[in-house]
Design a protein around this motif. Structure first.
Motif, PDB file in Angstrom:
ATOM      1  N   TYR A 120       1.661   6.275  -7.031  1.00 43.38           N
ATOM      2  CA  TYR A 120       0.471   7.011  -7.459  1.00 43.38           C
ATOM      3  C   TYR A 120       0.700   8.516  -7.360  1.00 43.38           C
ATOM      4  O   TYR A 120       0.421   9.260  -8.298  1.00 43.38           O
ATOM      5  CB  TYR A 120      -0.704   6.586  -6.580  1.00 43.38           C
ATOM      6  N   GLU A 121       1.235   8.945  -6.240  1.00 41.33           N
ATOM      7  CA  GLU A 121       1.504  10.380  -6.048  1.00 41.33           C
ATOM      8  C   GLU A 121       2.554  10.881  -7.038  1.00 41.33           C
ATOM      9  O   GLU A 121       2.446  11.980  -7.566  1.00 41.33           O
ATOM     10  CB  GLU A 121       1.964  10.650  -4.610  1.00 41.33           C
ATOM     11  N   ALA A 174       0.831  -1.208   0.000  1.00 41.95           N
ATOM     12  CA  ALA A 174       0.000   0.000   0.000  1.00 41.95           C
ATOM     13  C   ALA A 174       0.865   1.258   0.000  1.00 41.95           C
ATOM     14  O   ALA A 174       0.563   2.224  -0.706  1.00 41.95           O
ATOM     15  CB  ALA A 174      -0.944  -0.003   1.200  1.00 41.95           C
ATOM     16  N   ILE A 175       1.939   1.237   0.769  1.00 41.14           N
ATOM     17  CA  ILE A 175       2.841   2.390   0.806  1.00 41.14           C
ATOM     18  C   ILE A 175       3.500   2.590  -0.555  1.00 41.14           C
ATOM     19  O   ILE A 175       3.543   3.707  -1.084  1.00 41.14           O
ATOM     20  CB  ILE A 175       3.894   2.222   1.920  1.00 41.14           C
ATOM     21  N   ALA A 188       0.866  10.718 -10.781  1.00 37.76           N
ATOM     22  CA  ALA A 188      -0.378  11.466 -11.015  1.00 37.76           C
ATOM     23  C   ALA A 188      -0.178  12.701 -11.891  1.00 37.76           C
ATOM     24  O   ALA A 188      -0.941  12.899 -12.855  1.00 37.76           O
ATOM     25  CB  ALA A 188      -1.038  11.834  -9.687  1.00 37.76           C
ATOM     26  N   PRO A 189       0.819  13.548 -11.634  1.00 39.82           N
ATOM     27  CA  PRO A 189       0.980  14.744 -12.475  1.00 39.82           C
ATOM     28  C   PRO A 189       1.258  14.421 -13.944  1.00 39.82           C
ATOM     29  O   PRO A 189       0.853  15.170 -14.830  1.00 39.82           O
ATOM     30  CB  PRO A 189       2.171  15.469 -11.844  1.00 39.82           C
ATOM     31  N   ARG A 190       1.917  13.297 -14.213  1.00 36.49           N
ATOM     32  CA  ARG A 190       2.193  12.916 -15.607  1.00 36.49           C
ATOM     33  C   ARG A 190       0.916  12.632 -16.378  1.00 36.49           C
ATOM     34  O   ARG A 190       0.908  12.653 -17.603  1.00 36.49           O
ATOM     35  CB  ARG A 190       3.088  11.674 -15.655  1.00 36.49           C
ATOM     36  N   ASN A 235       0.181  12.502   1.971  1.00 35.63           N
ATOM     37  CA  ASN A 235       1.004  11.701   2.883  1.00 35.63           C
ATOM     38  C   ASN A 235       0.198  10.490   3.301  1.00 35.63           C
ATOM     39  O   ASN A 235      -0.910  10.619   3.807  1.00 35.63           O
ATOM     40  CB  ASN A 235       1.409  12.507   4.119  1.00 35.63           C
ATOM     41  N   PHE A 236       0.756   9.306   3.080  1.00 37.52           N
ATOM     42  CA  PHE A 236       0.030   8.069   3.382  1.00 37.52           C
ATOM     43  C   PHE A 236      -0.123   7.907   4.887  1.00 37.52           C
ATOM     44  O   PHE A 236       0.845   7.959   5.638  1.00 37.52           O
ATOM     45  CB  PHE A 236       0.778   6.864   2.797  1.00 37.52           C
TER      46      PHE A 236
END
Length: 83
Positions: free
Chosen positions: A32-33, A25-26, A36-38, A49-50
């Protein structure tokens, strides 16, 4: 049997399973973070922050646990089917 995972299910898990799901998950969250901008997506500031104790974090760990368990079952079936 329900497909839903409850906080009680989390408490009943073995440490190894919980650790593996948490680690995945981490890693998922970090990727993912980062990605995401791409894709033109801006993530929410409050979830950047997870936090494994948040609703979102617990959901991500539960999803990862389910994927790990399914992959483990699939691998067992493949080994059983080998000649």
């Amino acid at each position: 049997m329900s497909d839903e995972t409850t906080p009680q299910d989390d408490a009943a898990m073995s440490p190894a399973s919980a650790g593996s799901a948490l680690a995945l998950a981490i890693k998922f969250h970090e990727a993912y973070e980062r990605l995401a901008p791409r894709f033109g997506y801006e993530t929410r500031p409050e979830t950047r922050n997870f936090d494994p104790q948040s609703q979102n974090g617990r959901l991500m760990v539960a999803v990862c646990r389910e994927i790990i368990e399914q992959n483990t079952q699939d691998q067992r079936r493949l080994r059983e089917d080998e000649p």
